[in-house]
Design an enzyme around this catalytic site. Structure first.
Site, PDB file in Angstrom:
ATOM      1  N   SER A  65      41.356  71.548  -0.891  1.00 49.79           N
ATOM      2  CA  SER A  65      41.736  70.316  -1.587  1.00 49.79           C
ATOM      3  C   SER A  65      41.211  70.319  -3.017  1.00 49.79           C
ATOM      4  CB  SER A  65      41.190  69.103  -0.824  1.00 49.79           C
ATOM      5  OG  SER A  65      41.642  67.902  -1.402  1.00 49.79           O
ATOM      6  N   PHE A  76      43.099  63.885 -10.347  1.00 52.41           N
ATOM      7  CA  PHE A  76      44.451  63.329 -10.413  1.00 52.41           C
ATOM      8  C   PHE A  76      44.417  61.933  -9.825  1.00 52.41           C
ATOM      9  CE2 PHE A  76      48.479  62.602  -8.168  1.00 52.41           C
ATOM     10  CZ  PHE A  76      49.458  62.999  -9.066  1.00 52.41           C
ATOM     11  N   TRP A  98      40.291  57.246  -3.448  1.00 51.25           N
ATOM     12  CA  TRP A  98      40.462  58.482  -2.686  1.00 51.25           C
ATOM     13  C   TRP A  98      40.901  59.625  -3.601  1.00 51.25           C
ATOM     14  CZ3 TRP A  98      37.827  58.296   1.415  1.00 51.25           C
ATOM     15  CH2 TRP A  98      37.781  57.146   2.209  1.00 51.25           C
ATOM     16  N   ILE A  99      40.128  59.803  -4.664  1.00 48.95           N
ATOM     17  CA  ILE A  99      40.469  60.784  -5.693  1.00 48.95           C
ATOM     18  C   ILE A  99      39.520  61.981  -5.577  1.00 48.95           C
ATOM     19  CG2 ILE A  99      40.851  61.168  -8.145  1.00 48.95           C
ATOM     20  CD1 ILE A  99      42.644  58.978  -6.844  1.00 48.95           C
ATOM     21  N   CYS A 144      54.506  67.445  -9.424  1.00 49.58           N
ATOM     22  CA  CYS A 144      53.298  68.223  -9.134  1.00 49.58           C
ATOM     23  C   CYS A 144      52.819  67.999  -7.703  1.00 49.58           C
ATOM     24  CB  CYS A 144      52.195  67.914 -10.145  1.00 49.58           C
ATOM     25  SG  CYS A 144      51.940  66.176 -10.514  1.00 49.58           S
ATOM     26  N   GLY A 200      35.039  72.496  25.556  1.00 52.06           N
ATOM     27  CA  GLY A 200      34.327  71.506  26.347  1.00 52.06           C
ATOM     28  C   GLY A 200      33.360  70.706  25.496  1.00 52.06           C
ATOM     29  N   GLY A 201      32.195  70.434  26.035  1.00 53.35           N
ATOM     30  CA  GLY A 201      31.190  69.661  25.308  1.00 53.35           C
ATOM     31  C   GLY A 201      30.660  70.366  24.079  1.00 53.35           C
ATOM     32  N   GLU A 247      48.715  62.884   0.374  1.00 54.41           N
ATOM     33  CA  GLU A 247      49.870  63.440  -0.340  1.00 54.41           C
ATOM     34  C   GLU A 247      51.166  63.257   0.457  1.00 54.41           C
ATOM     35  OE1 GLU A 247      49.356  67.029  -2.532  1.00 54.41           O
ATOM     36  OE2 GLU A 247      47.188  66.742  -2.676  1.00 54.41           O
TER      37      GLU A 247
END
Length: 432
Positions: free
Chosen positions: A131, A169, A205-206, A285, A387-388, A411
């Site tokens: 990301s 962005f 949330w950038i 973009c 499993g666990g 996105e």
């Protein structure tokens, strides 16, 4: 004289009168193919490597070596502590991994498929690392290259490509995620500084915002209502006009850094405005970034498959049998492997079309939606094999599951991409 020898000497006229299955058997090359035994390679189940050029395979190998040697050893600490090291972008810049498809300004000028193979290797380690890289390359460098002035390109792209400066962005807002056209961030003439615009509003949330030197913000011109892109240099902002607080305590993408962008009458030179109007700018973009996500999530799913396979072969239950012997385990592996193989082929095809100028936005939506959905479903199913033990981050599978939920959401959430495809099918707009 044998039956096949007779056929060979009788010419094509006789052969073409035969049923297809007999014509197939009469071909020596076909017989060779049918008689040969090809070993199944679970790491490349549909032999996708033959679709890649030697250069693309070399680029993938370089990316893989870096990711496994340099990123994997630090991912657990980064994820546990929500600690992203900005030096990672410098390291990626040294290898030419940033903005790799751009043909100038110190970038590598590789194919879209090669760039997808890079994201596949980075996300094989962690979606957060991919990301951060995608934001730098696709969402900051991409729009500057496509919509910037020559001066903007020369000023910013070489330094972004080297990782010397970090970009972010800003499109999503607290009240507007899937509906960016309703954004509230505005730009108006600055009241005291001639040749400047004043930006006010908030983005959330950038990725990279708390550490970004260059902040690309999309805002509406107050005079026209048109959406424009603005390049904001942090060190030129007066105190109190720009804040980028970190969003902490995430339960996904913890190995990357995420924040807000808060603008309060922030002055931006008019010369820092991109040369594009409307949502065409951010969406162009975003489609490149979505392509990278579609390829990248396959890397995450492939890592889940490899880890689940290794665990299932090693873990013994019921009379000392490895749990890989049992049907329920094998079905989970087979389902995930099939989705990963199909996903790689689909992303490769769209990448080739992209480079030929033949890709439609709906194609990007199809692979972004499908690959993210199937990666999340596959990772969740594979998690059950542990499993666990899946609750321990040392097995890595839980980290991938948490990350893949985010990739399915950002996105363009999967349901939104379904509506984009649905509009393409019916010609009718489902967005209210």
């Amino acid at each position: 004289m044998s039956f096949l020898t007779t056929l060979r000497h009788s010419g094509s006229r006789v052969a073409h009168k035969l049923p297809f299955h007999l014509r197939l058997q009469s071909s020596p090359r076909a017989l060779t193919r049918l008689a040969s035994t090809v070993a199944f390679d679970w790491e490349d189940p549909l032999a996708s490597k033959i679709l890649f050029t030697n250069d693309e395979l070399d680029i993938q190998a370089t990316a893989r070596a870096y990711c496994q040697d340099r990123l994997l050893p630090r991912v657990l600490d980064a994820y546990r502590n929500e600690n992203y090291d900005p030096k990672i972008l410098l390291e990626m810049g040294e290898l030419g991994l940033l903005g790799a498809t751009i043909p100038e300004y110190g970038c590598a000028s590789v194919s879209s498929v090669a760039s997808g193979l890079i994201t596949r290797e980075v996300e094989r380690v962690d979606s957060g690392y991919r990301s951060a890289m995608s934001v730098q390359g696709s969402l900051v460098m991409g729009p500057i290259y496509e919509h910037g002035t020559v001066e903007q390109k020369e000023k910013y792209l070489p330094r972004l490509a080297r990782g010397e400066i970090i970009g972010c962005f800003g499109l999503t807002e607290p009240n507007h995620g899937s509906d960016p056209g309703s954004m509230e961030t505005t730009a108006k003439p600055h009241p005291t500084k001639k040749g400047y615009l004043s930006l006010s509003g908030a983005k959330t949330w950038i990725t990279n915002s708390p550490i970004a030197d260059l902040i690309l913000v999309w805002a509406k011109l107050q005079s026209t209502g048109k959406i424009r892109g603005f390049l904001i240099e942090r060190d030129r902002c007066p105190p109190g006009t720009l804040e980028t607080p970190t969003l902490k305590d995430k339960n996904g993408l913890r190995a990357s850094i995420t924040g807000m962008i808060q603008l309060d009458e922030c002055p931006v030179p008019e010369e820092n405005m991109l040369q594009v109007e409307g949502l065409t700018g951010p969406f162009s973009c975003l489609n490149s970034a979505r392509y990278g996500i579609a390829f990248g999530t396959m890397g995450a799913l492939e890592d889940c498959i490899a880890r689940a396979r290794a665990y299932a072969l090693d873990r013994k239950q019921f009379r000392g049998n490895p749990i890989a012997k049992y049907q329920l385990v094998q079905k989970k592996l087979a389902d995930a492997l099939t989705d990963a193989a199909y996903g790689v082929l689909a992303a490769t095809q769209v990448g080739r079309l992209k480079d030929q100028g033949l890709v439609a936005p709906e194609m990007i939506s199809i692979i972004k939606r499908q690959n993210c959905d199937r990666a999340l479903i596959g990772a969740r199913a594979l998690q059950e094999i542990f499993g666990g033990n899946a609750a321990s981050d040392e097995y890595h599978i839980g980290r991938h599951v948490s990350n893949l939920f985010v990739t399915q959401t950002y996105e363009g959430q999967s349901d939104i991409h379904a509506l984009i495809v649905g509009r393409g099918i019916t010609g009718l707009q489902a967005f209210c």
